[in-house]
Design a protein around this motif. Structure first.
Motif, PDB file in Angstrom:
ATOM      1  N   GLU A 131      15.970  57.723  79.475  1.00  0.00           N
ATOM      2  CA  GLU A 131      16.804  57.259  80.582  1.00  0.00           C
ATOM      3  C   GLU A 131      18.231  56.959  80.122  1.00  0.00           C
ATOM      4  OE1 GLU A 131      13.850  56.096  79.790  1.00  0.00           O
ATOM      5  OE2 GLU A 131      12.580  56.562  81.525  1.00  0.00           O
ATOM      6  N   LEU A 132      18.370  56.414  78.928  1.00  0.00           N
ATOM      7  CA  LEU A 132      19.700  56.092  78.408  1.00  0.00           C
ATOM      8  C   LEU A 132      20.521  57.356  78.151  1.00  0.00           C
ATOM      9  CD1 LEU A 132      18.657  53.235  75.970  1.00  0.00           C
ATOM     10  CD2 LEU A 132      20.129  52.980  77.978  1.00  0.00           C
ATOM     11  N   LEU A 133      19.889  58.368  77.577  1.00  0.00           N
ATOM     12  CA  LEU A 133      20.594  59.622  77.338  1.00  0.00           C
ATOM     13  C   LEU A 133      21.006  60.272  78.654  1.00  0.00           C
ATOM     14  CD1 LEU A 133      18.510  61.201  74.407  1.00  0.00           C
ATOM     15  CD2 LEU A 133      20.605  59.826  74.273  1.00  0.00           C
ATOM     16  N   ALA A 134      20.122  60.188  79.643  1.00  0.00           N
ATOM     17  CA  ALA A 134      20.437  60.759  80.957  1.00  0.00           C
ATOM     18  C   ALA A 134      21.609  60.022  81.596  1.00  0.00           C
ATOM     19  CB  ALA A 134      19.207  60.696  81.861  1.00  0.00           C
ATOM     20  N   SER A 135      21.647  58.718  81.445  1.00  0.00           N
ATOM     21  CA  SER A 135      22.757  57.945  82.005  1.00  0.00           C
ATOM     22  C   SER A 135      24.074  58.327  81.338  1.00  0.00           C
ATOM     23  CB  SER A 135      22.504  56.445  81.818  1.00  0.00           C
ATOM     24  OG  SER A 135      21.393  56.013  82.574  1.00  0.00           O
ATOM     25  N   PRO A 141      29.373  65.642  83.435  1.00  0.00           N
ATOM     26  CA  PRO A 141      28.651  66.800  83.974  1.00  0.00           C
ATOM     27  C   PRO A 141      29.199  68.139  83.481  1.00  0.00           C
ATOM     28  CG  PRO A 141      30.016  65.768  85.665  1.00  0.00           C
ATOM     29  CD  PRO A 141      29.995  64.837  84.500  1.00  0.00           C
ATOM     30  N   GLU A 142      30.505  68.236  83.278  1.00  0.00           N
ATOM     31  CA  GLU A 142      31.085  69.494  82.811  1.00  0.00           C
ATOM     32  C   GLU A 142      30.633  69.797  81.384  1.00  0.00           C
ATOM     33  OE1 GLU A 142      35.281  69.477  83.280  1.00  0.00           O
ATOM     34  OE2 GLU A 142      35.216  69.380  85.467  1.00  0.00           O
ATOM     35  N   ALA A 188      29.460  53.490  79.432  1.00  0.00           N
ATOM     36  CA  ALA A 188      28.605  53.665  80.610  1.00  0.00           C
ATOM     37  C   ALA A 188      27.211  53.098  80.405  1.00  0.00           C
ATOM     38  CB  ALA A 188      28.525  55.147  80.974  1.00  0.00           C
ATOM     39  N   ILE A 189      26.659  53.260  79.207  1.00  0.00           N
ATOM     40  CA  ILE A 189      25.286  52.796  78.977  1.00  0.00           C
ATOM     41  C   ILE A 189      25.231  51.381  78.403  1.00  0.00           C
ATOM     42  CG2 ILE A 189      24.480  55.167  78.645  1.00  0.00           C
ATOM     43  CD1 ILE A 189      24.218  54.535  75.646  1.00  0.00           C
ATOM     44  N   ALA A 190      26.384  50.816  78.070  1.00  0.00           N
ATOM     45  CA  ALA A 190      26.396  49.474  77.482  1.00  0.00           C
ATOM     46  C   ALA A 190      25.688  48.439  78.348  1.00  0.00           C
ATOM     47  CB  ALA A 190      27.834  49.053  77.188  1.00  0.00           C
ATOM     48  N   PRO A 191      25.906  48.412  79.681  1.00  0.00           N
ATOM     49  CA  PRO A 191      25.191  47.418  80.496  1.00  0.00           C
ATOM     50  C   PRO A 191      23.678  47.580  80.420  1.00  0.00           C
ATOM     51  CG  PRO A 191      27.056  48.306  81.711  1.00  0.00           C
ATOM     52  CD  PRO A 191      26.901  49.160  80.482  1.00  0.00           C
TER      53      PRO A 191
END
Length: 218
Positions: A131-135, A141-142, A188-191
């Motif tokens: 899930e973290l990698l996906a976030s 996206p590019e 982005a994933i820090a939270p």
């Protein structure tokens, strides 16, 4: 440049600038017309506090054979003799097999500092890696469309002291240098990392230890 053509040009330095451009066009098929100069207005869009632009000579080092291909090497430099020395060295090296290079996959790492994590933080973060990698990928996206993206999350406990964990997010940056990409992903994933670990986020920043992205030449 086409393999059948050679970067070995005798007396290239004796030619006029116009003759050099014409010769390069013949050998490379590239239009060597003068490129438009960078305007101050454009410079102001590129960097902070712009006050002008700075020009340096653009030259071409000849005689290079790299990975079996003939190459010209453009160099923007103001120091005399560097281009001549590079061309002379390449002339000697081409008498053998030329230069052989190898490049690692474009993996860059960004570090996320987690302070005062709970005891089972590492296990909780490992369970959420997908899930973290996906976030992280959702922010780029590019990059993902080009085959890049987040690849791995490495967790290090007791870094400096028992109350400090550091997560290393490994990202395939494709042709980009990657600093802005990986920093954006980390922020982005820090939270999520904070919530899962029960800790507080400290620094989120690219590491200068680019040991997964080495280029070698011989």
């Amino acid at each position: 440049m086409a393999h059948r053509k050679s970067s070995r040009i005798r007396g290239f330095f004796k030619l006029s600038v116009g003759e050099r451009l014409e010769r390069l066009e013949q050998l490379t098929g590239i239009d060597m017309g003068a490129a438009p100069e960078l305007s101050v207005a454009d410079a102001d869009l590129m960097v902070e506090n712009a006050v002008g632009v700075f020009g340096v000579p653009l030259g071409v080092a000849t005689n290079f054979v790299i990975n079996g291909q003939e190459r010209f090497v453009p160099l923007a430099i103001e120091e005399p003799s560097v281009i001549a020395a590079a061309s002379n060295a390449a002339r000697m090296v081409r008498a053998g097999s030329g230069f052989v290079t190898e490049v690692d996959p474009p993996m860059m790492a960004v570090q996320i500092e987690i302070l005062h994590p709970r005891r089972d933080a590492k296990a909780r973060l490992r369970d959420a890696v997908v899930e973290l990698l996906a976030s992280a990928d959702q922010t780029q996206p590019e990059l993902v469309a080009l085959g890049g993206g987040a690849r791995e999350l490495i967790l290090r406990e007791n870094v400096g002291h028992a109350a400090r964990m550091v997560a290393h997010l490994i990202v395939n940056c494709r042709d980009a240098m990657g600093a802005n990409i990986v920093n954006t992903m980390a922020e982005a994933i820090a939270p999520q990392l904070a919530e899962l670990s029960g800790g507080e986020i400290g620094l989120c920043i690219l590491t200068n230890l680019a040991d997964r992205r080495l280029a070698t030449a011989r």
